[in-house]
Design an enzyme around this catalytic site. Structure first.
Site: not given
Ligand SMILES: CC(=O)N[C@H]1CO[C@H](CO)[C@@H](O)[C@@H]1O
Ligand SMILES: *[C@@H]1O[C@H](CO)[C@@H](O)[C@H](O)[C@H]1NC(C)=O
Ligand SMILES: *[C@@H]1O[C@H](CO)[C@@H](O)[C@H](O)[C@H]1NC(C)=O
Ligand SMILES: [Ca+2]
Ligand SMILES: [Ca+2]
Length: 592
Positions: A236, A309
């Site tokens: 993430d 991500e």
């Molecule tokens: C797509 C995804 O995983 N989004 C997350 C990215 O990280 C933030 C903080 O951890 C989350 O709020 C998101 O949902």
């Protein structure tokens, strides 16, 4: 470690092939035939809170997921990645983890998780967990110990004294840095008499990756879940992992105005030069890859994968793949089909732009991937228009590499309508009733639609944690399974085609924006039938000549799969020199 030699020769060949081609369209060469499981995989993202509720509390859970693994098997997907299932106060619905080694009680127990893995193994489905490295919850023991400066935890987070304003004499945050969820990225803690950094919500303090203990601890997290039998991790929020080093006085630099917005609480108000995309972040991903590869070397089994991500620019994102001597992530997620179309309308030229942006920047010998959505974005059918969802699902399965589906995209689920009163997303809650719709991520997180019955078959309870989307009576698994034709059937046919046709796994790729509205892709492999994808993204009926795209195409092609609204028949023979396409019509054709 030389890990590249196997692909070096094919990579060189593909460069030659590219150089020999004209400008109108673009060929990307495929590497040699035998591919590892993840290179042609269909990944399916489950948002556990909204997938299936087994006990009627209105919240999805692990036993719910286990009870629906057969659905995933039937869809044909290779692996499911689960948004966080770890212990959490749920301020950011699991992305604020208070214990990285335990399961959120609402979702079940470690034994429930083991049962899930066991069932998945039986069905030959792989399970991938979300790894949230940037921050923990402020309710974690690590943070509580750090607040108290307990031995070993003093520097677990990014702490700072702040600075004294010369005019007012008052203490202020160390910098003007902004969090993603609106407002300052620094929070004062009375007990410790220091500020801590939080690039996300106040309840999500950033871990300090300049502390080797933190780095080691997070590698323990990876090994712990590998021991539980997971097939890898989806990492993430990588861009904010590292921040710039402070200067010799221990001070951090301010960010400057970006000019992108007037709203001084919005993250986009300032640049993110010092708080995103630092080189140390790339190296950390290489280290995690090493953890996964070492694990496989020791314990055997299939490759454990690392998916990343990141919404960073290409120059940064592509480094996650690795460099000449070190492997990085197997797949840094490619969000271009989302982001390009957020800034500009869905058109053949923009689809081409999104694809070019990845394939022209991807290092040789690496594997592409295509993502249509996730729980942070409006649902794909809402963003592209429901009439284009088949065209988009076709596209990600026809293009080379892996593809990623967010739960519900196979059904053409659309966004729910969530009032300000029902809003729970912290990003939206940090705004107000007038502007929350710009920030809210709740509409894409409404419960999954299994049936047309009570709570769409998601829960037997009186309420669900978010209201259902309005279209569940028609857009649901039961109705779409029973219908003779449906988005679901089309999706399944695509997965099946990708699995059974070597051309889609190993073939060359050529694509072109044939007109403003019509986009076309051809995959070809010597000795096998070619597959052609053609889509009309416009609102007008058009007639195209596919010979203008590729003179080597035969006079007619056989129709394999068509979008829902198409009135043609599978198996029909279609003339390539004069192909008529309805608005929104998309077809998968074969030269056979
Ligand atoms: C797509 C995804 O995983 N989004 C997350 C990215 O990280 C933030 C903080 O951890 C989350 O709020 C998101 O949902
Ligand atoms: C976590 O942050 C919230 C919001 O600032 C606060 O109310 C809560 O007391 C904090 N918890 C701990 C353990 O620091
Ligand atoms: C590749 O990355 C590693 C680890 O970050 C680094 O030490 C090495 O210098 C890099 N090599 C090249 C060729 O860039
Ligand atoms: Ca439940
Ligand atoms: Ca960070």
């Amino acid at each position: 470690m030389i890990l590249f030699s196997k692909n070096a020769f094919t990579a060189a060949l593909s460069l030659l092939a590219l150089a020999a081609l004209g400008q109108a369209c673009k060929d990307t060469a495929a590497t040699a035939s035998s591919k590892d499981w993840w290179e042609t995989a269909q990944f399916y993202q489950i948002y556990p809170r909204s997938f299936m509720d087994s006990d009627g509390d209105g919240i999805g859970d692990l036993n719910g997921i286990t009870s629906k693994l057969e659905y995933l098997k039937d869809l044909g997907v290779t692996a499911a990645w689960l948004s966080p299932i770890f212990k959490s106060p749920m301020v950011d619905f699991g992305y604020d983890i208070s214990d990285f080694f335990d399961i959120q009680p609402e979702y079940g127990t470690l034994d429930d998780f083991r049962a899930l893995i066991k069932k998945a193994n039986e069905l030959d489905l792989k399970i991938i967990l979300d790894f949230v490295p940037n921050h923990s919850s402020n309710e974690s023991d690590w943070f509580k110990k750090s607040v108290k400066r307990e031995r070993g935890y003093e520097d677990y987070y990014v702490w700072h004294d702040g600075k004294i304003n010369a005019e007012t004499g008052k203490r202020e945050p160390p910098t003007n840095w902004l969090q993603y969820f609106r407002g300052s990225a620094w929070e004062w803690v009375e007990e410790r008499q220091q500020y801590y950094l939080h690039q996300f919500a106040v309840q999500q303090p950033d871990l300090n990756y300049r502390n080797p203990d933190v780095v080691a601890q997070m590698k323990r997290v990876l090994r712990y879940w590998l021991n539980e039998g997971v097939a890898g991790f989806r990492c993430d929020a990588l861009p904010p992992l590292f921040e710039v080093l402070p200067d010799s006085q221990g001070q951090y630099p301010d960010e400057v105005l970006s000019g992108a917005t007037e709203d001084a609480a919005d993250r986009d108000y300032l640049t993110t030069t010092y708080i995103e995309n630092q080189p140390e972040t790339i190296d950390m991903v290489y280290q995690w890859r090493e953890v996964l590869d070492d694990y496989q070397r020791i314990y055997g089994g299939n490759s454990r994968v690392l998916l990343i991500e990141t919404y960073s620019p290409a120059w940064f994102t592509m480094q996650f793949y690795g460099n000449q001597s070190v492997n990085g992530a197997h797949l840094p997620f490619n969000f271009n089909l989302i982001t390009v179309m957020e800034e500009s309308p869905l058109s053949a030229a923009n689809v081409k732009k999104a694809i070019d942006l990845w394939l022209n920047n991807m290092p040789a010998g690496r594997t592409a991937n295509w993502v249509l959505g996730n729980h942070d974005k409006r649902r794909a059918a809402s963003r592209y228009g429901q009439q284009h969802i088949d065209a988009m699902n076709m596209l990600i399965m026809i293009l080379p590499g892996a593809s990623v589906t967010y739960q519900g995209e196979e059904l053409a689920m659309t966004d729910g309508e969530i009032s300000w009163q029902d809003t729970v997303d912290p990003w939206a809650c940090n705004s107000n009733a007038d502007i929350y719709e710009k920030y809210t991520r709740d509409p894409a997180r409404t419960p999954f639609q299994w049936t047309s019955g009570t709570n769409a078959g998601f829960s037997t309870g009186p309420t669900t944690w978010l209201p259902l989307a309005g279209d569940y009576a028609t857009i649901n698994v039961a109705s779409e399974s029973a219908a003779q034709r449906s988005h679901l059937h089309i999706y399944k046919a695509l997965v099946e085609l990708r699995k059974s046709v070597k051309t889609l796994q190993n073939g060359y790729t050529k694509y072109q924006a044939l007109t403003e509205d019509v986009f076309v892709v051809k995959r070809s492999l010597s000795g096998a039938a070619s597959i052609v994808y053609v889509s009309n993204f416009g609102s007008k009926e058009v007639t195209v000549n596919l010979q203008e795209f590729d003179k080597t195409l035969p006079a007619s092609l056989e129709l394999l799969i068509r979008s829902l609204a198409s009135t043609r028949l599978e198996g029909a023979s279609l003339a390539t020199h004069e192909l008529n396409l309805l608005p929104g019509e998309a077809l998968v054709l074969s030269t056979e």
